[in-house]
Design a protein around this motif. Sequence first.
Motif, PDB file in Angstrom:
ATOM      1  N   GLY A  27      44.789 -27.985  31.596  1.00  0.00           N
ATOM      2  CA  GLY A  27      43.462 -27.380  31.616  1.00  0.00           C
ATOM      3  C   GLY A  27      42.623 -27.893  32.764  1.00  0.00           C
ATOM      4  O   GLY A  27      42.013 -27.110  33.503  1.00  0.00           O
ATOM      5  N   LEU A  28      42.595 -29.191  32.935  1.00  0.00           N
ATOM      6  CA  LEU A  28      41.828 -29.779  34.026  1.00  0.00           C
ATOM      7  C   LEU A  28      42.430 -29.420  35.380  1.00  0.00           C
ATOM      8  O   LEU A  28      41.698 -29.113  36.329  1.00  0.00           O
ATOM      9  N   PHE A  33      41.859 -26.409  40.324  1.00  0.00           N
ATOM     10  CA  PHE A  33      42.454 -25.518  41.317  1.00  0.00           C
ATOM     11  C   PHE A  33      41.635 -24.243  41.452  1.00  0.00           C
ATOM     12  O   PHE A  33      41.428 -23.737  42.562  1.00  0.00           O
ATOM     13  N   THR A  34      41.151 -23.707  40.351  1.00  0.00           N
ATOM     14  CA  THR A  34      40.328 -22.501  40.398  1.00  0.00           C
ATOM     15  C   THR A  34      39.038 -22.761  41.172  1.00  0.00           C
ATOM     16  O   THR A  34      38.621 -21.934  41.978  1.00  0.00           O
ATOM     17  N   ASN A  35      38.415 -23.909  40.920  1.00  0.00           N
ATOM     18  CA  ASN A  35      37.198 -24.255  41.664  1.00  0.00           C
ATOM     19  C   ASN A  35      37.494 -24.385  43.160  1.00  0.00           C
ATOM     20  O   ASN A  35      36.714 -23.931  44.001  1.00  0.00           O
ATOM     21  N   TRP A  36      38.619 -25.000  43.507  1.00  0.00           N
ATOM     22  CA  TRP A  36      38.998 -25.124  44.907  1.00  0.00           C
ATOM     23  C   TRP A  36      39.267 -23.753  45.520  1.00  0.00           C
ATOM     24  O   TRP A  36      38.851 -23.461  46.631  1.00  0.00           O
ATOM     25  N   ASN A  61      35.366 -17.591  36.495  1.00  0.00           N
ATOM     26  CA  ASN A  61      36.132 -18.834  36.647  1.00  0.00           C
ATOM     27  C   ASN A  61      36.954 -19.105  35.392  1.00  0.00           C
ATOM     28  O   ASN A  61      38.112 -19.505  35.473  1.00  0.00           O
ATOM     29  N   ALA A  62      36.354 -18.901  34.232  1.00  0.00           N
ATOM     30  CA  ALA A  62      37.069 -19.131  32.971  1.00  0.00           C
ATOM     31  C   ALA A  62      38.229 -18.161  32.821  1.00  0.00           C
ATOM     32  O   ALA A  62      39.317 -18.541  32.367  1.00  0.00           O
ATOM     33  N   VAL A  63      38.028 -16.912  33.191  1.00  0.00           N
ATOM     34  CA  VAL A  63      39.105 -15.913  33.082  1.00  0.00           C
ATOM     35  C   VAL A  63      40.256 -16.260  34.024  1.00  0.00           C
ATOM     36  O   VAL A  63      41.434 -16.229  33.640  1.00  0.00           O
ATOM     37  N   ILE A  64      39.925 -16.615  35.254  1.00  0.00           N
ATOM     38  CA  ILE A  64      40.966 -16.975  36.227  1.00  0.00           C
ATOM     39  C   ILE A  64      41.727 -18.207  35.752  1.00  0.00           C
ATOM     40  O   ILE A  64      42.964 -18.254  35.799  1.00  0.00           O
ATOM     41  N   ALA A  65      41.010 -19.218  35.260  1.00  0.00           N
ATOM     42  CA  ALA A  65      41.662 -20.431  34.759  1.00  0.00           C
ATOM     43  C   ALA A  65      42.555 -20.115  33.568  1.00  0.00           C
ATOM     44  O   ALA A  65      43.675 -20.628  33.464  1.00  0.00           O
ATOM     45  N   ALA A  71      50.037 -18.245  32.523  1.00  0.00           N
ATOM     46  CA  ALA A  71      51.235 -18.025  33.335  1.00  0.00           C
ATOM     47  C   ALA A  71      52.051 -19.305  33.471  1.00  0.00           C
ATOM     48  O   ALA A  71      53.280 -19.288  33.338  1.00  0.00           O
ATOM     49  N   ILE A  72      51.383 -20.426  33.701  1.00  0.00           N
ATOM     50  CA  ILE A  72      52.090 -21.703  33.827  1.00  0.00           C
ATOM     51  C   ILE A  72      52.811 -22.046  32.532  1.00  0.00           C
ATOM     52  O   ILE A  72      53.981 -22.419  32.534  1.00  0.00           O
ATOM     53  N   VAL A  73      52.113 -21.918  31.409  1.00  0.00           N
ATOM     54  CA  VAL A  73      52.722 -22.237  30.117  1.00  0.00           C
ATOM     55  C   VAL A  73      53.908 -21.320  29.840  1.00  0.00           C
ATOM     56  O   VAL A  73      54.971 -21.770  29.415  1.00  0.00           O
ATOM     57  N   TYR A  74      53.751 -20.042  30.107  1.00  0.00           N
ATOM     58  CA  TYR A  74      54.825 -19.100  29.803  1.00  0.00           C
ATOM     59  C   TYR A  74      56.063 -19.352  30.657  1.00  0.00           C
ATOM     60  O   TYR A  74      57.172 -19.453  30.134  1.00  0.00           O
ATOM     61  N   PHE A  75      55.876 -19.463  31.965  1.00  0.00           N
ATOM     62  CA  PHE A  75      57.029 -19.559  32.856  1.00  0.00           C
ATOM     63  C   PHE A  75      57.650 -20.951  32.923  1.00  0.00           C
ATOM     64  O   PHE A  75      58.839 -21.080  33.185  1.00  0.00           O
ATOM     65  N   LEU A  76      56.871 -21.997  32.707  1.00  0.00           N
ATOM     66  CA  LEU A  76      57.409 -23.351  32.836  1.00  0.00           C
ATOM     67  C   LEU A  76      57.736 -24.016  31.508  1.00  0.00           C
ATOM     68  O   LEU A  76      58.425 -25.036  31.496  1.00  0.00           O
ATOM     69  N   VAL A  77      57.251 -23.475  30.390  1.00  0.00           N
ATOM     70  CA  VAL A  77      57.513 -24.104  29.097  1.00  0.00           C
ATOM     71  C   VAL A  77      58.190 -23.137  28.136  1.00  0.00           C
ATOM     72  O   VAL A  77      59.259 -23.414  27.601  1.00  0.00           O
ATOM     73  N   VAL A  78      57.581 -21.992  27.887  1.00  0.00           N
ATOM     74  CA  VAL A  78      58.076 -21.083  26.844  1.00  0.00           C
ATOM     75  C   VAL A  78      59.432 -20.493  27.209  1.00  0.00           C
ATOM     76  O   VAL A  78      60.356 -20.499  26.375  1.00  0.00           O
ATOM     77  N   LEU A  79      59.582 -19.970  28.412  1.00  0.00           N
ATOM     78  CA  LEU A  79      60.872 -19.375  28.791  1.00  0.00           C
ATOM     79  C   LEU A  79      62.019 -20.384  28.770  1.00  0.00           C
ATOM     80  O   LEU A  79      63.074 -20.110  28.182  1.00  0.00           O
TER      81      LEU A  79
END
Length: 119
Positions: A27-28, A33-36, A61-65, A71-79
Amino acid sequence: MGGFKSFVLRGNLVDLAVAVIIATSFGLVVTTFTNWLTAQLPPAASDYFTNEENSFGAFMNAVIAFLMLAAIVYFLVVLPYTKAKEKYFPSPAPGTPEDTVLLREIRDALVTGRGTPTV
């Protein structure tokens, strides 16, 4: 080692770990990264996203985050978890359950024993 593999891949252990670890750790990272990323926009657009008086910018910002985190959770953990679970604990082949097959055999035996059924 087989017991550990069974422990990790069964139940909701991974689901719970994903909920706790990913929510706190990534989350952080994603918010930063979104702020950057929005700071890299031209000044007018950057002000639109980061202006504290503008609630729409905070919402975007909240929607983008959220989308990036999902996407990170789905592709790097769930799959990878789903593939590992299917590899070590394959789902049963589709078909008729054994009790239904047995009941059909009993029905067929009763029908052939009495002749043709009357309706």
